[in-house]
Scaffold this motif. Structure first.
Motif, mmCIF file in Angstrom:
data_model
loop_
_atom_site.group_PDB
_atom_site.id
_atom_site.type_symbol
_atom_site.label_atom_id
_atom_site.label_comp_id
_atom_site.label_asym_id
_atom_site.label_seq_id
_atom_site.Cartn_x
_atom_site.Cartn_y
_atom_site.Cartn_z
ATOM 1 N N UNK B 1 0.792 -1.252 0.006
ATOM 2 C CA UNK B 1 0.132 0.094 -0.101
ATOM 3 C C UNK B 1 0.804 1.279 0.006
ATOM 4 N N UNK B 2 0.866 1.812 -1.087
ATOM 5 C CA UNK B 2 1.667 3.223 -1.230
ATOM 6 C C UNK B 2 0.848 4.571 -0.593
ATOM 7 N N UNK B 3 0.135 4.501 0.535
ATOM 8 C CA UNK B 3 -0.346 5.364 1.010
ATOM 9 C C UNK B 3 -0.868 5.145 2.571
ATOM 10 N N UNK B 4 -0.956 6.177 3.296
ATOM 11 C CA UNK B 4 -1.081 6.200 4.814
ATOM 12 C C UNK B 4 -2.697 6.023 4.739
ATOM 13 N N UNK B 5 -3.375 5.358 5.999
ATOM 14 C CA UNK B 5 -4.523 5.601 6.260
ATOM 15 C C UNK B 5 -5.188 6.464 7.161
ATOM 16 N N UNK B 6 -4.354 7.575 7.181
ATOM 17 C CA UNK B 6 -4.795 8.974 8.044
ATOM 18 C C UNK B 6 -5.112 8.600 9.480
ATOM 19 N N UNK B 7 -6.365 8.866 9.639
ATOM 20 C CA UNK B 7 -6.964 8.601 11.184
ATOM 21 C C UNK B 7 -7.451 7.095 11.352
ATOM 22 N N UNK B 8 -7.581 6.407 10.322
ATOM 23 C CA UNK B 8 -7.843 5.007 10.168
ATOM 24 C C UNK B 8 -6.410 4.003 10.196
ATOM 25 N N UNK B 9 -5.440 4.656 10.490
ATOM 26 C CA UNK B 9 -4.481 3.936 10.537
ATOM 27 C C UNK B 9 -4.324 3.278 12.007
ATOM 28 N N UNK B 10 -4.665 1.811 11.962
ATOM 29 C CA UNK B 10 -4.926 1.299 13.300
ATOM 30 C C UNK B 10 -3.556 0.681 13.832
ATOM 31 N N UNK B 11 -3.185 1.237 14.807
ATOM 32 C CA UNK B 11 -1.964 0.730 15.577
ATOM 33 C C UNK B 11 -2.306 -0.090 16.726
ATOM 34 N N UNK B 12 -1.476 -1.003 17.093
ATOM 35 C CA UNK B 12 -1.585 -1.888 18.152
ATOM 36 C C UNK B 12 -1.913 -0.961 19.406
ATOM 37 N N UNK B 13 -2.961 -1.423 20.167
ATOM 38 C CA UNK B 13 -3.087 -0.715 21.159
ATOM 39 C C UNK B 13 -2.339 -0.940 22.458
ATOM 40 N N UNK B 14 -2.315 -0.329 23.712
ATOM 41 C CA UNK B 14 -1.333 -0.512 24.666
ATOM 42 C C UNK B 14 -1.820 -2.090 25.257
ATOM 43 N N UNK B 15 -0.990 -2.882 25.866
ATOM 44 C CA UNK B 15 -1.226 -4.306 26.224
ATOM 45 C C UNK B 15 -2.205 -4.281 27.375
ATOM 46 N N UNK B 16 -2.149 -3.234 28.462
ATOM 47 C CA UNK B 16 -2.894 -3.368 29.404
ATOM 48 C C UNK B 16 -4.474 -3.186 29.075
ATOM 49 N N UNK B 17 -4.771 -2.440 27.998
ATOM 50 C CA UNK B 17 -6.168 -2.381 27.584
ATOM 51 C C UNK B 17 -6.651 -3.419 26.564
ATOM 52 N N UNK B 18 -5.687 -4.395 26.212
ATOM 53 C CA UNK B 18 -5.940 -5.198 25.069
ATOM 54 C C UNK B 18 -6.978 -6.423 25.584
ATOM 55 N N UNK B 19 -6.629 -6.896 26.755
ATOM 56 C CA UNK B 19 -7.200 -8.167 27.184
ATOM 57 C C UNK B 19 -8.480 -8.145 27.164
ATOM 58 N N UNK B 20 -9.231 -7.129 27.779
ATOM 59 C CA UNK B 20 -10.581 -7.182 28.186
ATOM 60 C C UNK B 20 -10.935 -7.004 26.534
#
Lengths: 674, 674
Positions: B1-20
């Motif tokens: 993909x030769x473009x960014x996804x702006x505000x929809x660039x889903x990055x990994x969330x912090x570990x402490x919030x992920x489990x739930x």
């Protein structure tokens, strides 16, 4: 034929003059082989103007009177005078029991000129029985520069599309031949067919893919004494040769050009040479490789020298990325500053081509100080026939009067009498390879030049290049009579219009040498601050009390580039010619001119006058209804009315601009928009 | 993909919030068929941010906690609230022994919005366990206008080429889908894909040759709740139908459009309708046939009505061939003068689209008096997301603050509280078909918008169109966090830069509502008199003592187009908001502002301040090195430095212009070029 033939439109001559001419033209002896251009022209003239078809013979005749055409060598008798390489003799004399009109010269080209001149003289009513002419061109190079692009567009063209190119192909057709006839008839001996800005596609013109067709064009040109030249891109060895440099001191580069020259001359043995816009307005040049213009030009010149070609190197070099906040750089100084130090460093077959003024073809500029500045360098005077800043062939603006003033300018380089015309004809500094270049105003429009009366600019350019001493009034008169015939009213009125028109255009646009108050880019129409904050180095810096750039010894020092007494004359606001006042000086609006008027009042007056003069042109033209061809009348009439509307626009914008600056009203209370 | 996804660039969330969250997202019940867009988005988010791949089920589950998505009809339990056609509900509740997050709404589109909003809230840290949201868009029409041409160019585009067109073909690919995702995520429900200037090739877009591919585009858009619209040429019946007229009252013309509508809807059953630039800047319209805008628009509207389509008719109509010497015509009056008399004459499925100000998207204009002027006409507020006059995505200029000011403007049309936002959401005059149109700032550049931070303009447009009551500070904060994550320094600094930037740009360009001091044509960079003598009706008429056009009741009468008390406030130089002073008044340079400063001193001060603020932006950005992605950092950094250079150019040109006019020096002795 969907175009006119301008001053070569051969109309039937009056019956009373025809009968004798018929005798002369019924049999023509041409002692040359390969004389189709000569025969063609005599036939055209005879059939259209005399109503006969001449018979051509290849040897002297037994006949009471006839025309004998041949090179000096071929004549059956001797001629003492030396017409030079391009000059010719027209002489009526008795020989071998006949009365013959001898048409002779040394070269094929000279015979072409002779035949066109003979026809011209006859059409203008000269007595064939008393013909006794020895004509030589004063300058060796009499060139046209076409700014035509391969796609068919013409940079600064106002007369349709290119006659040479279309859709990246070269055109050679009947119109090409007719163009060559027009040029030969005014003594043009070289044509650069492509734009000095050599872009991607045009780089290829020196490749075999185009050379094949260029050969055909050169063959046709040759019949009319015209040599073909090309504009080239200095970086061609990189674009075409795969080299990683175009450094003129790199032997690989020099070799590439030598091989390229040989290739070109294989196709076109009399190829004229290269025109080069280098290190100028984003075109590559030797500066890119740390070399100077002489090094760049000489390298090319040495490639062409074995074949007799020349390099024409433009002096239009300046900083085109100036910051308007930079008050030290003065574009007017650029050509002199760049080229004066190189005087004497150019090879013999290099010619430096210099625009008439130091800026860029404004309606009025001082003469470029390189004229008189360069003593040991071949020089071509570059004039702009196409009306870029002078009304774009919508406005009537005959430029011959301006050019004549330039040619008559005395540079004082070698004391009094050091006229520009003596520089460009080579005599002042004893140089051979000098001359004229005119940027063509021709396109594929029905009348070649958009405005029918703009044909006079092309004609006058050729005639002045041939002989800069000729009266401009005489040139105008001839052009009118050749084009429109002998109607006295036409002669009187068109003459009036043409001779006045440049001054008129100057009045309603930017008088006093101001210049540049045009719309950026296309350069049409008024825009007083259009270039004021741009990168092009063309500023007037008007404020609440004064306008203009101080180019005197107290300012940018530009005046010091001139010889005395001009440097002193220009340097002093009280002696500076007023039509150049704002070019050299920063002047207060309330400055008193010699007339006693303030600058601003004179500015207002000229603008009102200019518009009134256009109104007078219209009246003069309206009087010619039914005296000139209907379609010409209508075309010119329409342009004059557009000119009037646009002259009013100029008047009002410039007057308003000055009024808004100053709050000083017009003394005569005329309408100035607040 | 030769473009960014702006505000929809889903990055990994912090570990402490992920489990739930993993628990919640591992199994998702979607009670809808044909829910690929929903599944796709949840999968994207889950995989990238939560590191899991969710399983989808088509019925309720037996599971401790899960997400249940379905339209209100499909839910196995009832919900009382009415979210309307496009609104949605997100609610965490207990049901049938499970804890479920219910994601619901009435329509497919509402579910798309719901899913994007859910993801957004989770990414912003909202507690999924306590989710209880009922969201409805305030305005019905939330449109983007693309000024894209079929050849791939974009009129006023500063982010590369079109993402919709190339070489006269329509593009539908993964990037189209990703664009639809971006738009759906901010609630855009309609896109006009082609330029309002419908030229030769674009006329063909409503022909089968293009409709086939448009159908594919519409199918893709539909998955994301977006309806496809087209700009049309009013003279299409002549270009395409072979008719000799496009007169809207000619039955042949009406029939041609009815048949054309049927043809379009055969391909695209939910086609949105036509956007029409008629009788404006050389585009044809009903005036050509002696008809008014209502007659023209209604004819088209009746062709579309049977299929549920609308006609969006631009109010950007003025005399674009004005003579600068004409002091009576005031372009600012044009929209009101043209459309106010037609109020109530437009059909229900016609919407008049009105630029925010009376001129053309200058950095500051008063609100167009048609807002509050039209009471019985559907209206769309047209905003320009693409930064034509506001720095062309080279300059940082966040427009959300300006838009917010516009939306909060109280027109007093029905007394106090008659805000623009209440007009465009339809409530003030009880109209349904109202809304927003934004001219897109998107192209095929890597970051969609040229300047990475210009993505915020697109985001803010969508959010304000959804809910014009939302705080602009909150919108900016959300955009930063969604785009760059939760770094506090990034939030603080980018927030500062964005919220200040429009005011800053205004300061160093044309404050006080002056406008138009730009280079003609491309509209970039300063040119104080660039438009002063042109035909576009945009004059400031500066002279030696004053500047500006008197648009008061004593001048052109423009102020009278406003309701009281604005007409009185604007009419009086002492009460007129100073940031619009030169829009409404002709003002002497020595006029004292409320601050006690003279106008000219304030002009100087603002220009120096503006540049200093850009320098501060650079410092703020430099602090973010290593806190934002390297390529983004470098791209923005480079643009900021260019902005600084160009801001200085603006400062110096405008200051010099005023200084040269007046001779009044800067009180603080800072550098003004003379």
């Amino acid at each position: 034929m969907n175009y006119t033939m301008c001053w070569l439109e051969y109309r039937k001559l009056p019956e009373n003059t025809i009968s004798n001419l018929k005798d002369w033209f019924s049999s023509v002896s041409i002692l040359e082989s390969d004389a189709s251009a000569l025969k063609n022209e005599i036939r055209e003239f005879s059939e259209k103007s005399l109503d006969i078809t001449p018979r051509f013979h290849s040897r002297p005749l037994k006949k009471k009177k006839y025309i004998m055409i041949g090179s000096l060598d071929s004549l059956p008798f001797g001629i003492e005078e030396d017409p030079g390489e391009e000059g010719f003799i027209l002489r009526t004399q008795n020989w071998n029991g006949s009365k013959i009109l001898v048409v002779t010269g040394k070269t094929k080209r000279s015979l072409v000129y002779a035949v066109f001149d003979l026809i011209r003289r006859i059409r203008l009513g000269e007595d064939i029985e008393k013909m006794n002419v020895l004509e030589k061109p004063k300058a060796k190079f009499r060139m046209l520069n076409h700014w035509d692009n391969l796609d068919g567009s013409v940079e600064r063209g106002y007369a349709g599309n290119s006659i040479f190119f279309k859709d990246n192909r070269i055109i050679v057709n009947q119109r090409t031949r007719d163009y060559a006839r027009l040029l030969a008839s005014i003594g043009i001996n070289g044509v650069v067919i492509n734009n000095v800005n050599v872009k991607k596609q045009e780089v290829l013109l020196i490749e075999p893919v185009y050379l094949k067709k260029l050969k055909r064009l050169a063959d046709l040109f040759r019949e009319y004494g015209i040599r073909l030249y090309l504009s080239i891109n200095f970086a061609s060895p990189m674009y075409l040769g795969g080299l990683d440099t175009a450094d003129p001191l790199d032997e690989r580069v020099a070799r590439w050009w030598r091989e390229k020259a040989r290739e070109i001359y294989d196709y076109i043995p009399d190829f004229g040479g290269f025109l080069v816009k280098a290190d100028s307005e984003f075109n590559p040049g030797p500066h890119m490789f740390g070399r100077d213009h002489a090094e760049g030009a000489n390298m090319l010149a040495r490639a062409l020298a074995p074949f007799g070609g020349v390099v024409i190197w433009r002096a239009f070099v300046y900083n085109c990325l100036q910051d308007w906040r930079d008050y030290k750089t003065d574009r007017a100084r650029a050509a002199y500053d760049n080229f004066k130090p190189l005087d004497g460093k150019f090879d013999d077959n290099v010619i430096v081509q210099i625009k008439y003024g130091p800026m860029d073809f404004q309606v009025r500029e001082p003469v470029n100080p390189l004229f008189g500045g360069l003593e040991k360098t071949n020089q071509i005077l570059e004039l702009q026939i196409t009306q870029e800043y002078t009304g774009q062939q919508i406005h009537l603006c005959f430029l011959g009067t301006l050019w004549k003033e330039i040619l008559e300018f005395d540079t004082f380089a070698k004391g009094k009498g050091s006229y520009v015309k003596r520089i460009v004809d080579g005599t002042l500094f004893g140089r051979e390879n000098n001359g004229f270049a005119g940027v063509s105003n021709v396109g594929d429009s029905v009348n070649w030049t958009g405005h029918d009366l703009a044909q006079a600019n092309l004609y006058a350019f050729g005639k002045l290049a041939w002989n800069p001493d000729e009266d401009i009034e005489k040139i105008v008169e001839d052009w009118i009579r050749l084009t429109f015939g002998d109607d006295r009213k036409v002669l009187e009125n068109v003459s009036y219009m043409l001779l006045k028109s440049h001054r008129t255009y100057e009045k309603y646009t930017t008088p006093f040498g101001l210049g540049w108050m045009v719309n950026p880019g296309h350069h049409y129409g008024p825009n007083p601050e259009g270039y004021e904050y741009s990168k092009w180095g063309t500023y007037h810096r008007a404020n609440w009390e004064a306008i203009g750039v101080d180019r005197t010894s107290r300012g940018t020092g530009y005046t010091l580039q001139y010889h005395s007494p001009w440097r002193e004359i220009f340097d002093d606001i009280n002696t500076c010619p007023e039509d150049l006042l704002l070019f050299f000086h920063r002047v207060r609006y309330d400055h008193r001119l010699k007339s006693g008027k303030t600058l601003i009042q004179a500015m207002y007056d000229l603008h009102f006058e200019g518009v009134e003069e256009v109104e007078k042109f219209i009246r003069k033209w309206e009087e010619l209804k039914d005296r000139v061809p209907y379609d010409v009348f209508e075309r010119v009439r329409e342009r004059l009315h557009t000119q009037l509307e646009h002259a009013k626009e100029w008047r009002d914008v410039i007057n308003t601009y000055f009024y808004r600056r100053t709050g000083i009203p017009d003394e005569k209370g005329r309408k100035i928009y607040p």
